[in-house]
Design a protein around this motif. Structure first.
Motif, PDB file in Angstrom:
ATOM      1  N   PRO A   1      70.137  20.594  66.294  1.00 35.41           N
ATOM      2  CA  PRO A   1      70.156  21.358  65.046  1.00 35.41           C
ATOM      3  C   PRO A   1      71.447  21.133  64.255  1.00 35.41           C
ATOM      4  O   PRO A   1      71.411  20.990  63.031  1.00 35.41           O
ATOM      5  CB  PRO A   1      70.033  22.813  65.517  1.00 35.41           C
ATOM      6  CG  PRO A   1      69.260  22.714  66.786  1.00 35.41           C
ATOM      7  CD  PRO A   1      69.766  21.435  67.429  1.00 35.41           C
TER       8      PRO A   1
ATOM      9  N   LEU B   1      65.971  25.158  56.439  1.00 34.45           N
ATOM     10  CA  LEU B   1      66.009  25.641  57.829  1.00 34.45           C
ATOM     11  C   LEU B   1      64.646  26.159  58.254  1.00 34.45           C
ATOM     12  O   LEU B   1      64.186  25.884  59.370  1.00 34.45           O
ATOM     13  CB  LEU B   1      67.052  26.750  57.983  1.00 34.45           C
ATOM     14  CG  LEU B   1      68.507  26.367  57.711  1.00 34.45           C
ATOM     15  CD1 LEU B   1      69.388  27.611  57.755  1.00 34.45           C
ATOM     16  CD2 LEU B   1      69.005  25.312  58.680  1.00 34.45           C
TER      17      LEU B   1
ATOM     18  N   GLU C   1      62.321  22.958  58.592  1.00 31.36           N
ATOM     19  CA  GLU C   1      62.718  22.033  59.654  1.00 31.36           C
ATOM     20  C   GLU C   1      62.571  22.643  61.041  1.00 31.36           C
ATOM     21  O   GLU C   1      62.131  21.979  61.974  1.00 31.36           O
ATOM     22  CB  GLU C   1      64.164  21.585  59.430  1.00 31.36           C
ATOM     23  CG  GLU C   1      64.677  20.610  60.480  1.00 31.36           C
ATOM     24  CD  GLU C   1      63.983  19.260  60.444  1.00 31.36           C
ATOM     25  OE1 GLU C   1      63.812  18.655  61.530  1.00 31.36           O
ATOM     26  OE2 GLU C   1      63.617  18.786  59.352  1.00 31.36           O
ATOM     27  N   PHE C   2      62.969  23.900  61.179  1.00 34.74           N
ATOM     28  CA  PHE C   2      63.002  24.524  62.501  1.00 34.74           C
ATOM     29  C   PHE C   2      61.869  25.521  62.733  1.00 34.74           C
ATOM     30  O   PHE C   2      61.820  26.151  63.791  1.00 34.74           O
ATOM     31  CB  PHE C   2      64.366  25.200  62.723  1.00 34.74           C
ATOM     32  CG  PHE C   2      65.504  24.224  62.647  1.00 34.74           C
ATOM     33  CD1 PHE C   2      65.728  23.302  63.661  1.00 34.74           C
ATOM     34  CD2 PHE C   2      66.339  24.189  61.541  1.00 34.74           C
ATOM     35  CE1 PHE C   2      66.760  22.382  63.579  1.00 34.74           C
ATOM     36  CE2 PHE C   2      67.385  23.281  61.452  1.00 34.74           C
ATOM     37  CZ  PHE C   2      67.586  22.371  62.473  1.00 34.74           C
ATOM     38  N   ARG C   3      60.987  25.645  61.753  1.00 41.55           N
ATOM     39  CA  ARG C   3      59.826  26.530  61.870  1.00 41.55           C
ATOM     40  C   ARG C   3      60.236  27.949  62.257  1.00 41.55           C
ATOM     41  O   ARG C   3      59.728  28.521  63.226  1.00 41.55           O
ATOM     42  CB  ARG C   3      58.812  25.972  62.850  1.00 41.55           C
ATOM     43  CG  ARG C   3      58.326  24.598  62.481  1.00 41.55           C
ATOM     44  CD  ARG C   3      57.351  24.051  63.506  1.00 41.55           C
ATOM     45  NE  ARG C   3      57.220  22.642  63.443  1.00 41.55           N
ATOM     46  CZ  ARG C   3      56.392  21.988  62.637  1.00 41.55           C
ATOM     47  NH1 ARG C   3      55.657  22.645  61.788  1.00 41.55           N
ATOM     48  NH2 ARG C   3      56.326  20.684  62.661  1.00 41.55           N
TER      49      ARG C   3
ATOM     50  N   SER D   1      73.985  26.684  62.741  1.00 37.55           N
ATOM     51  CA  SER D   1      73.307  26.222  63.951  1.00 37.55           C
ATOM     52  C   SER D   1      73.114  27.378  64.942  1.00 37.55           C
ATOM     53  O   SER D   1      72.048  27.506  65.552  1.00 37.55           O
ATOM     54  CB  SER D   1      74.110  25.094  64.591  1.00 37.55           C
ATOM     55  OG  SER D   1      73.458  24.603  65.728  1.00 37.55           O
TER      56      SER D   1
ATOM     57  N   VAL E   1      70.276  29.515  63.673  1.00 37.89           N
ATOM     58  CA  VAL E   1      68.993  28.862  63.978  1.00 37.89           C
ATOM     59  C   VAL E   1      68.631  29.091  65.447  1.00 37.89           C
ATOM     60  O   VAL E   1      67.495  29.441  65.768  1.00 37.89           O
ATOM     61  CB  VAL E   1      69.047  27.353  63.646  1.00 37.89           C
ATOM     62  CG1 VAL E   1      67.846  26.607  64.235  1.00 37.89           C
ATOM     63  CG2 VAL E   1      69.118  27.148  62.138  1.00 37.89           C
TER      64      VAL E   1
ATOM     65  N   ARG F   1      65.333  31.059  66.617  1.00 39.49           N
ATOM     66  CA  ARG F   1      64.327  30.344  67.406  1.00 39.49           C
ATOM     67  C   ARG F   1      64.056  31.067  68.714  1.00 39.49           C
ATOM     68  O   ARG F   1      62.909  31.201  69.142  1.00 39.49           O
ATOM     69  CB  ARG F   1      64.777  28.903  67.665  1.00 39.49           C
ATOM     70  CG  ARG F   1      64.739  28.053  66.405  1.00 39.49           C
ATOM     71  CD  ARG F   1      65.386  26.723  66.606  1.00 39.49           C
ATOM     72  NE  ARG F   1      64.485  25.802  67.269  1.00 39.49           N
ATOM     73  CZ  ARG F   1      64.850  24.640  67.764  1.00 39.49           C
ATOM     74  NH1 ARG F   1      66.107  24.255  67.698  1.00 39.49           N
ATOM     75  NH2 ARG F   1      63.973  23.850  68.337  1.00 39.49           N
TER      76      ARG F   1
ATOM     77  N   THR G   1      60.326  30.003  69.661  1.00 35.02           N
ATOM     78  CA  THR G   1      60.012  28.623  69.266  1.00 35.02           C
ATOM     79  C   THR G   1      61.190  27.726  69.614  1.00 35.02           C
ATOM     80  O   THR G   1      61.851  27.191  68.740  1.00 35.02           O
ATOM     81  CB  THR G   1      59.707  28.534  67.765  1.00 35.02           C
ATOM     82  OG1 THR G   1      60.828  29.059  67.048  1.00 35.02           O
ATOM     83  CG2 THR G   1      58.471  29.295  67.400  1.00 35.02           C
TER      84      THR G   1
ATOM     85  N   SER H   1      61.400  24.804  70.677  1.00 35.99           N
ATOM     86  CA  SER H   1      61.320  23.373  70.371  1.00 35.99           C
ATOM     87  C   SER H   1      61.116  23.155  68.892  1.00 35.99           C
ATOM     88  O   SER H   1      60.409  23.896  68.226  1.00 35.99           O
ATOM     89  CB  SER H   1      60.172  22.710  71.158  1.00 35.99           C
ATOM     90  OG  SER H   1      58.952  23.289  70.777  1.00 35.99           O
ATOM     91  N   ALA H   2      61.770  22.119  68.369  1.00 35.90           N
ATOM     92  CA  ALA H   2      61.630  21.832  66.920  1.00 35.90           C
ATOM     93  C   ALA H   2      60.562  20.807  66.688  1.00 35.90           C
ATOM     94  O   ALA H   2      60.235  20.018  67.502  1.00 35.90           O
ATOM     95  CB  ALA H   2      62.960  21.317  66.373  1.00 35.90           C
TER      96      ALA H   2
END
Length: 87
Positions: free
Chosen positions: A3, A47, A50-52, A72, A75, A79, A84, A86-87
């Motif tokens: 990230p 963000l 990209e990172f859902r 980061s 994020v 997450r 979540t 995993s990206a």
């Protein structure tokens, strides 16, 4: 790609014309004068895509967006909270 690297690359590409000079993981972004308040919301949109993740409005603060490392970390927290990893 981490990230931190993805965020750095995005900032460098969009606001620094591809020149990462002066941008370290802990560099205070506001001191570089490269991103205005509208740019922060562009970064939030990136963000989220990209990172859902969803970045709640209350999380959009100077503390959370002061550096690449701070972004980061945000994020990572979001997450983990959303399950979540995993990206």
């Amino acid at each position: 790609m981490t990230p931190q690297k993805l965020i750095t690359d995005y900032i460098v590409e969009v606001w620094m014309d591809g020149d990462a000079d002066g941008l370290e993981p802990d560099t205070p972004i506001d001191e570089l004068n490269i991103i205005d308040s509208a740019g922060v919301f562009d970064l939030v949109h990136y963000l989220q895509q990209e990172f859902r993740i969803t970045v709640p409005l209350r999380q959009i603060s100077l503390t959370n967006f002061r550096s690449v490392n701070a972004i980061s970390d945000l994020v990572g927290r979001l997450r983990a909270a959303e399950g979540t990893a995993s990206a």
